[in-house]
Structures are given as C-alpha cells and as structure tokens.
Scaffold this motif. Structure first.
Motif, PDB file in Angstrom:
ATOM      1  N   ILE A  54       0.847  -1.203   0.000  1.00  6.97           N
ATOM      2  CA  ILE A  54       0.000   0.000   0.000  1.00  6.97           C
ATOM      3  C   ILE A  54       0.880   1.251   0.000  1.00  6.97           C
ATOM      4  N   LEU A  55       1.947   1.216   0.804  1.00  4.43           N
ATOM      5  CA  LEU A  55       2.880   2.348   0.823  1.00  4.43           C
ATOM      6  C   LEU A  55       3.613   2.467  -0.512  1.00  4.43           C
ATOM      7  N   THR A  56       3.953   1.328  -1.104  1.00  6.45           N
ATOM      8  CA  THR A  56       4.598   1.331  -2.417  1.00  6.45           C
ATOM      9  C   THR A  56       3.699   1.988  -3.447  1.00  6.45           C
ATOM     10  N   CYS A  57       2.402   1.646  -3.394  1.00  2.45           N
ATOM     11  CA  CYS A  57       1.426   2.212  -4.331  1.00  2.45           C
ATOM     12  C   CYS A  57       1.214   3.707  -4.101  1.00  2.45           C
ATOM     13  N   ALA A  58       1.426   4.146  -2.886  1.00  4.86           N
ATOM     14  CA  ALA A  58       1.302   5.580  -2.597  1.00  4.86           C
ATOM     15  C   ALA A  58       2.552   6.341  -3.038  1.00  4.86           C
ATOM     16  N   PHE A  59       3.695   5.684  -2.935  1.00  5.18           N
ATOM     17  CA  PHE A  59       4.966   6.341  -3.254  1.00  5.18           C
ATOM     18  C   PHE A  59       5.182   6.517  -4.763  1.00  5.18           C
ATOM     19  N   PHE A  60       4.926   5.464  -5.530  1.00  2.77           N
ATOM     20  CA  PHE A  60       5.257   5.510  -6.953  1.00  2.77           C
ATOM     21  C   PHE A  60       4.483   6.566  -7.748  1.00  2.77           C
ATOM     22  N   PRO A  61       3.180   6.745  -7.536  1.00  5.83           N
ATOM     23  CA  PRO A  61       2.500   7.810  -8.287  1.00  5.83           C
ATOM     24  C   PRO A  61       3.088   9.193  -8.026  1.00  5.83           C
ATOM     25  N   VAL A  62       3.479   9.451  -6.781  1.00  4.73           N
ATOM     26  CA  VAL A  62       4.101  10.740  -6.464  1.00  4.73           C
ATOM     27  C   VAL A  62       5.438  10.867  -7.187  1.00  4.73           C
ATOM     28  N   PHE A  76      -2.715  15.128 -12.214  1.00 10.08           N
ATOM     29  CA  PHE A  76      -2.209  14.215 -11.186  1.00 10.08           C
ATOM     30  C   PHE A  76      -3.250  13.162 -10.837  1.00 10.08           C
ATOM     31  N   ILE A  77      -4.501  13.571 -10.719  1.00 13.42           N
ATOM     32  CA  ILE A  77      -5.581  12.625 -10.405  1.00 13.42           C
ATOM     33  C   ILE A  77      -5.712  11.591 -11.522  1.00 13.42           C
ATOM     34  N   LYS A  78      -5.621  12.053 -12.772  1.00  9.41           N
ATOM     35  CA  LYS A  78      -5.682  11.124 -13.909  1.00  9.41           C
ATOM     36  C   LYS A  78      -4.537  10.108 -13.839  1.00  9.41           C
ATOM     37  N   LEU A  79      -3.346  10.615 -13.501  1.00 14.26           N
ATOM     38  CA  LEU A  79      -2.177   9.744 -13.403  1.00 14.26           C
ATOM     39  C   LEU A  79      -2.380   8.692 -12.324  1.00 14.26           C
ATOM     40  N   VAL A  80      -2.843   9.111 -11.157  1.00 12.88           N
ATOM     41  CA  VAL A  80      -3.075   8.188 -10.042  1.00 12.88           C
ATOM     42  C   VAL A  80      -4.118   7.139 -10.427  1.00 12.88           C
ATOM     43  N   LEU A  81      -5.187   7.572 -11.063  1.00 16.39           N
ATOM     44  CA  LEU A  81      -6.260   6.647 -11.440  1.00 16.39           C
ATOM     45  C   LEU A  81      -5.783   5.600 -12.433  1.00 16.39           C
ATOM     46  N   ILE A  82      -4.996   6.021 -13.399  1.00 14.31           N
ATOM     47  CA  ILE A  82      -4.573   5.081 -14.427  1.00 14.31           C
ATOM     48  C   ILE A  82      -3.535   4.098 -13.895  1.00 14.31           C
ATOM     49  N   LEU A 225       1.517  -2.307 -21.187  1.00 12.75           N
ATOM     50  CA  LEU A 225       1.320  -1.812 -22.557  1.00 12.75           C
ATOM     51  C   LEU A 225      -0.099  -1.293 -22.747  1.00 12.75           C
ATOM     52  N   PHE A 226      -1.064  -2.034 -22.208  1.00 14.75           N
ATOM     53  CA  PHE A 226      -2.459  -1.596 -22.280  1.00 14.75           C
ATOM     54  C   PHE A 226      -2.653  -0.271 -21.544  1.00 14.75           C
ATOM     55  N   THR A 227      -2.043  -0.165 -20.364  1.00 12.96           N
ATOM     56  CA  THR A 227      -2.158   1.053 -19.568  1.00 12.96           C
ATOM     57  C   THR A 227      -1.514   2.233 -20.280  1.00 12.96           C
ATOM     58  N   TYR A 228      -0.391   1.988 -20.914  1.00 17.11           N
ATOM     59  CA  TYR A 228       0.297   3.040 -21.675  1.00 17.11           C
ATOM     60  C   TYR A 228      -0.599   3.555 -22.799  1.00 17.11           C
ATOM     61  N   TYR A 229      -1.260   2.643 -23.487  1.00 19.53           N
ATOM     62  CA  TYR A 229      -2.171   3.026 -24.575  1.00 19.53           C
ATOM     63  C   TYR A 229      -3.311   3.892 -24.031  1.00 19.53           C
ATOM     64  N   VAL A 230      -3.883   3.491 -22.896  1.00 20.66           N
ATOM     65  CA  VAL A 230      -4.966   4.261 -22.283  1.00 20.66           C
ATOM     66  C   VAL A 230      -4.460   5.632 -21.839  1.00 20.66           C
ATOM     67  N   LYS A 233      -4.380   7.956 -24.678  1.00 19.67           N
ATOM     68  CA  LYS A 233      -5.720   8.383 -25.040  1.00 19.67           C
ATOM     69  C   LYS A 233      -6.248   9.443 -24.077  1.00 19.67           C
ATOM     70  N   TRP A 234      -5.919   9.301 -22.807  1.00 11.76           N
ATOM     71  CA  TRP A 234      -6.367  10.237 -21.782  1.00 11.76           C
ATOM     72  C   TRP A 234      -5.480  11.489 -21.740  1.00 11.76           C
ATOM     73  N   ARG A 235      -4.414  11.487 -22.536  1.00  9.69           N
ATOM     74  CA  ARG A 235      -3.445  12.589 -22.558  1.00  9.69           C
ATOM     75  C   ARG A 235      -2.743  12.780 -21.200  1.00  9.69           C
ATOM     76  N   VAL A 236      -2.587  11.676 -20.511  1.00  8.23           N
ATOM     77  CA  VAL A 236      -1.841  11.728 -19.245  1.00  8.23           C
ATOM     78  C   VAL A 236      -0.358  11.881 -19.533  1.00  8.23           C
ATOM     79  N   ILE A 237       0.114  11.262 -20.605  1.00  8.46           N
ATOM     80  CA  ILE A 237       1.504  11.362 -21.026  1.00  8.46           C
ATOM     81  C   ILE A 237       1.531  11.688 -22.514  1.00  8.46           C
ATOM     82  N   GLU A 238       2.691  12.141 -22.961  1.00  8.44           N
ATOM     83  CA  GLU A 238       2.874  12.449 -24.380  1.00  8.44           C
ATOM     84  C   GLU A 238       3.609  11.301 -25.060  1.00  8.44           C
TER      85      GLU A 238
END
Length: 239
Positions: A54-62, A76-82, A225-230, A233-238
């Motif tokens: 759980i701590l790992t999951c909290a650390f990596f998005p940040v 940031f919220i989009k990034l965390v969700l994906i 790979l699937f997450t990267y594609y999404v 599409k969400w424009r979370v990354i370029e």
C-alpha cells in the motif's frame, strides 16, 4: 508503438532470464538454499505484499508525477487513477487465474514430503486451518528461520501466477513506459532492479515456481502496454 514494444521486450527478457535458467538446471527449492542474503530478500519481498505494498502504491505515483513534472491537480488525479487501474487489474487477473489453476507453492510441497501432509488436503482447509498446520509442523523446525515461518503463515494461497512478481514488474514496465520519455533513467533503473530482486526473492524463499514468475512477468508486460495506450488516449503522457 513498435519502438515502445521493443524497449519493453528487453526488460521482459531480463525478468525471464532467472526463471528460465532455474528451469534449465532443474533447481528445486529446499531449506538448504537459504543463506545470509535470504532475510534481505524477505524485506524486499515485503514491499510488494500487503500491507507494505500500500505504501509502495502511494509512493510511486508521487514519484512518477515528479519525474513527469505534473503541475495540474486534474492531471495528477488522472495519473493516479490510471496507475491504480493497472495494479488493480493485474491483481484481479491473478486472483481469477489462481482460483482456476489451484497449484501448490514450493514450500507446501516441501512440507508434504517432510511431514506427510497431502497438499490437496492442505488447500481444502480454511486459511486459518492452513496457518495452524504450518505452525504445528514448521514452528520448531531448525531449518526454517522464524521470519520465513511467519511469511509462510501469511501466504497460504495458491502459487500460479506470482502476484508479487506481477505487482513489481507492472511498476517496472510502467516506469519504463511513462518516464523514459522524460529521460528519468536512474529512477527507471532502480525500479527495474527492485522488481528483479522481488522476482528472485519469490523463488529463493520457496514461495513460487519459475513458471509462476514467468507468467507474472508476461502479464505485467501486457497490462503495462495496455495502460500506456490508455494513458496516451487520456493525454496523461505524451507519445
């Protein structure tokens, strides 16, 4: 997209080296495999299991947000969700597969051989009853250190595929896919090394067979790979 797949295949190959070599030499886990490094591997493996995951999951998005220089709260919220979607999807798939395959962990097979306990009977018991069986037969064993005994008690589920490997490898592939375009090579390298150590720990501590970590790594690759594609599409990354 072909360039992206090629980059991830290199990392996938790194994850597959250890289990394939173990299969090739026909290595089987035994308590004699434990050494002075084993407890260090145990502490690494804890970072990919409940509750420390759980701590790992909290650390990596940040960390990802810092590397990507995310400034918008919405972004940031989009990034965390994906990222959460990727991890949860992997664990859901793992749970479904385990319920169908119902394979025994290496340490359960060792207990079966040494204490004449049928592994099918072991898995027919409730989790609390499995813990009691392990405590009854392993607690006093001079071959099994106390920290590993406790870990076994907490990990009495089925073995295929490796959830810890899936979890760690997913983060490694996500780091490569999400951060590489910002040239965060040191961060990516550290996460990949962490994930490889997690994979090795699952084999060294008698928690998984090589095929378990192979499947976990391949699933992580596909999910990332699937997450990267999404994310594109969400424009979370370029791209």
């Amino acid at each position: 997209m072909q360039v992206v797949i090629k980059k991830t295949l290199v990392i996938l190959a790194i994850f597959l080296v250890t289990p394939i070599v173990i299969i090739a030499i026909n290595w089987q886990w035994q308590p004699q495999s434990l050494n002075g490094w084993s407890e260090y591997l145990f502490w690494f493996t804890q970072t990919a299991g409940i509750p420390w995951a759980i701590l790992t999951c909290a650390f990596f998005p940040v960390l990802f947000a810092i590397c990507l220089k995310v400034k918008s709260k919405v972004q940031f919220i989009k990034l965390v969700l994906i990222l959460a979607m990727a991890v949860l999807l992997g664990q859901l798939i793992k749970t479904v597969i385990k319920s169908y395959t119902a394979d025994s962990r290496p340490f359960v097979i060792w207990i079966e051989k040494n204490y004449q306990i049928d592994d099918k009977h072991f898995y027919s018991l409730s989790r609390s009853e499995r813990e009691a069986v392990i405590e009854q037969h392993v607690y006093q064993s001079p071959e099994i250190p106390h920290w590993l005994f406790q870990h076994w008690k907490n990990e009495t589920g089925y073995t295929f595929p490796s959830g810890h490997t899936l979890f760690a490898a997913t983060w490694a592939f996500l780091a490569l896919l999400f951060l590489n375009f910002k040239r965060c090579h040191n961060v990516i390298g550290i996460i990949i090394i962490w994930a490889v150590i997690i994979e090795i720990s699952r084999l060294a501590l008698g928690m998984h067979h090589p095929i378990d970590v192979i499947c976990g790594s391949i699933l992580a690759w596909a999910i990332a790979l699937f997450t990267y594609y999404v994310a594109l599409k969400w424009r979370v990354i370029e791209p």
